[in-house]
Design an enzyme around this catalytic site. Sequence first.
Site, PDB file in Angstrom:
ATOM      1  N   GLU A  19      -3.415   5.133  -8.444  1.00 45.18           N
ATOM      2  CA  GLU A  19      -2.919   4.585  -9.718  1.00 45.18           C
ATOM      3  C   GLU A  19      -3.863   5.088 -10.784  1.00 45.18           C
ATOM      4  O   GLU A  19      -5.035   4.709 -10.814  1.00 45.18           O
ATOM      5  CB  GLU A  19      -2.901   3.063  -9.709  1.00 45.18           C
ATOM      6  N   HIS A  38       5.149  -3.923  -9.819  1.00 45.72           N
ATOM      7  CA  HIS A  38       4.860  -5.355 -10.014  1.00 45.72           C
ATOM      8  C   HIS A  38       4.185  -5.640 -11.352  1.00 45.72           C
ATOM      9  O   HIS A  38       3.941  -6.810 -11.703  1.00 45.72           O
ATOM     10  CB  HIS A  38       3.983  -5.850  -8.866  1.00 45.72           C
TER      11      HIS A  38
HETATM   12  O1  TEU Z   1      -3.095  -2.498 -12.605  1.00 42.64           O
HETATM   13  C1  TEU Z   1      -3.912  -1.760 -13.452  1.00 42.64           C
HETATM   14  C2  TEU Z   1      -3.568  -1.980 -14.847  1.00 42.64           C
HETATM   15  O2  TEU Z   1      -4.179  -1.410 -15.701  1.00 42.64           O
HETATM   16  C3  TEU Z   1      -2.438  -2.858 -15.192  1.00 42.64           C
HETATM   17  O3  TEU Z   1      -2.833  -4.189 -14.940  1.00 42.64           O
HETATM   18  C4  TEU Z   1      -2.130  -2.695 -16.649  1.00 42.64           C
HETATM   19  O4  TEU Z   1      -3.319  -2.921 -17.344  1.00 42.64           O
HETATM   20  C5  TEU Z   1      -1.163  -3.681 -17.149  1.00 42.64           C
HETATM   21  O5  TEU Z   1      -0.685  -4.435 -16.088  1.00 42.64           O
HETATM   22  C6  TEU Z   1      -0.077  -2.896 -17.829  1.00 42.64           C
HETATM   23  O6  TEU Z   1       1.132  -3.550 -17.615  1.00 42.64           O
HETATM   24  C7  TEU Z   1      -3.632  -2.663 -11.299  1.00 42.64           C
HETATM   25  C8  TEU Z   1      -2.669  -3.534 -10.532  1.00 42.64           C
HETATM   26  O7  TEU Z   1      -1.422  -2.855 -10.407  1.00 42.64           O
HETATM   27  C9  TEU Z   1      -2.531  -4.826 -11.300  1.00 42.64           C
HETATM   28  O8  TEU Z   1      -1.547  -5.671 -10.698  1.00 42.64           O
HETATM   29  C10 TEU Z   1      -3.877  -5.519 -11.312  1.00 42.64           C
HETATM   30  O9  TEU Z   1      -3.788  -6.675 -12.123  1.00 42.64           O
HETATM   31  C11 TEU Z   1      -4.961  -4.605 -11.873  1.00 42.64           C
HETATM   32  O10 TEU Z   1      -4.907  -3.283 -11.373  1.00 42.64           O
HETATM   33  C12 TEU Z   1      -6.329  -5.131 -11.480  1.00 42.64           C
HETATM   34  O11 TEU Z   1      -6.483  -4.991 -10.087  1.00 42.64           O
END
Ligand code: TEU
Length: 542
Positions: free
Chosen positions: A241, A315
């Site tokens: 990611e 998600h």
């Molecule tokens: O998401 C990384 C992240 O940057 C996202 O949370 C983004 O900032 C925001 O949701 C944009 O919609 C990952 C995971 O997918 C997320 O569920 C976690 O909350 C986050 O990392 C921390 O682990």
Amino acid sequence: MQEKWWHQSVVYQIYPRSFQDSDGDGIGDLQGIISRLDYLENLGIDVIWLSPVYQSPNDDNGYDISDYQDIHPDFGTMADMDELIEEAKKRNIHIVMDLVVNHTSDEHPWFIEARKSKDNPYRDYYIWRDPVDGKEPNDLRSAFSGSAWQLDEETGQYFLHLFSKRQPDLNWENETVRQEVYNMMNFWIDKGIGGFRMDVIDLIGKLPDQKITGNGPKLHEYLQEMNRESFGKADLLTVGETWGATPEIAKLYSNPARKELSMVFQFEHVGLDQQEGKDKWDLKELSIPELKKVLSKWQVSLDNEGWNSLFWNNHDLPRIVSRWGNDKEYRIESAKMFAILLHMMKGTPYIFQGEEIGMTNYPLKDISEANDIETLNMYYERLEEGYRKEEIIESINAKGRDNARRPMQWDDSEQAGFSAGMSWLPVHPNHKEINVSESLADEQSIFYCYKKLIQLRKENPIVIYGSYTLLLEDDPNIFAYIRAYEGKRWLVCANFSEKVQNLQLTEKQSINYPIIQNYSRKQYDLADLTLEPYETFVVDLN
Ligand code: TEU
């Protein structure tokens, strides 16, 4: 490029809390997933990306891990996890685990130790700094509002958290931390998993004193070391990611010669409906030509030096049919348009649970209905800053992560067949009409469109390895492209609007029979097209 099994795979993301509850506690669990494997086998997917099921205090719904090698009791036991891996394998489905190693939970034993004293052996597992002029070391901000620094009273130092205060960032410059992570990865590889989805992996090279967070100088060094020390010995799917990836950076991650990852999630298209230089909550109208330009750039930029992932949903994102489609009178047509446009592209497609039946956003009336920490923190921060409640709720309904996390809609019973108890997050009232049971009974449903698209990918190398050429680049409504491979040419054409569009794609009459479509035309004359709202079709041009 050497062929890999995941080049032709389709991945299905499960958010376990919301997929299927088996014991009536209102929370989805591993036995619930096992009970739905036949459904996923029927859909035809090859891989399940499982969002975290590890021990966690659930400050960020499992993305704050307190034990990487144990299962949260809400989801079941390690025996259930072993059974899921085994039962999935029987159906030729790989289980890809969510690897969250940019940070842990503040309840992880490492952090509990680290915060005890400055000379604790675990202190350097995390990132600590002295106050500067009695305040935070610098103005780095958390993705979940506020400063990225939290003062720990015990030792009078700040620790870094790029996400919630309860998600302290690990110090990847510490070789012992890296080795601990690789040992944990090998624990899961030895269990027979199919790979890893790597949470915000672009952040592990951070240099907080220089306020560098993504794409730090040692990032690729760490990933090459991770590859050598763990998954490189097996033939696994690894997807990073990487919010800040450009095509050039994506090649660094996914060029097979570099022995890093299989592919990355890039998010350039995800930011196209947010105001320049602002947050995701600051909305703007999507431009279709801009979307075409960005997606097409990614289709042609990696060549044989990297591999794309393809997604509309996950998600963290609102449901695409509500976001950029029409979830009212054209829900089915627009949901199928998104499916066909994405699944005919080059790369590994990802389906988020419920996308295959056209699940929609769930509009909140009041912040008390929200669960997600990112939403809650933003709401109260913006209230403080003087935003009106109505405009904050409007942003939340457009972009809030709870939109994706409503329970899976299996049937029209009271809790949508998700749970025999009261769901942890209320089910969407529209489950009465939108649910798996209805979809399986309707051969024109969105479900069967996805099923056919997955089949087409498996049966036609043109979809996996064909070239991509965008047509009508500046047209404000039509998204059309050609895939070509070994003499074959397929045209994909979508009316990305809710108005009828007339267009001419060829000079002379060219009658073509659809390979797949979201209306029920017998043929298409490319010299004289009249496309209904969201009408989308694929034809073989030879
Ligand atoms: O998401 C990384 C992240 O940057 C996202 O949370 C983004 O900032 C925001 O949701 C944009 O919609 C990952 C995971 O997918 C997320 O569920 C976690 O909350 C986050 O990392 C921390 O682990």
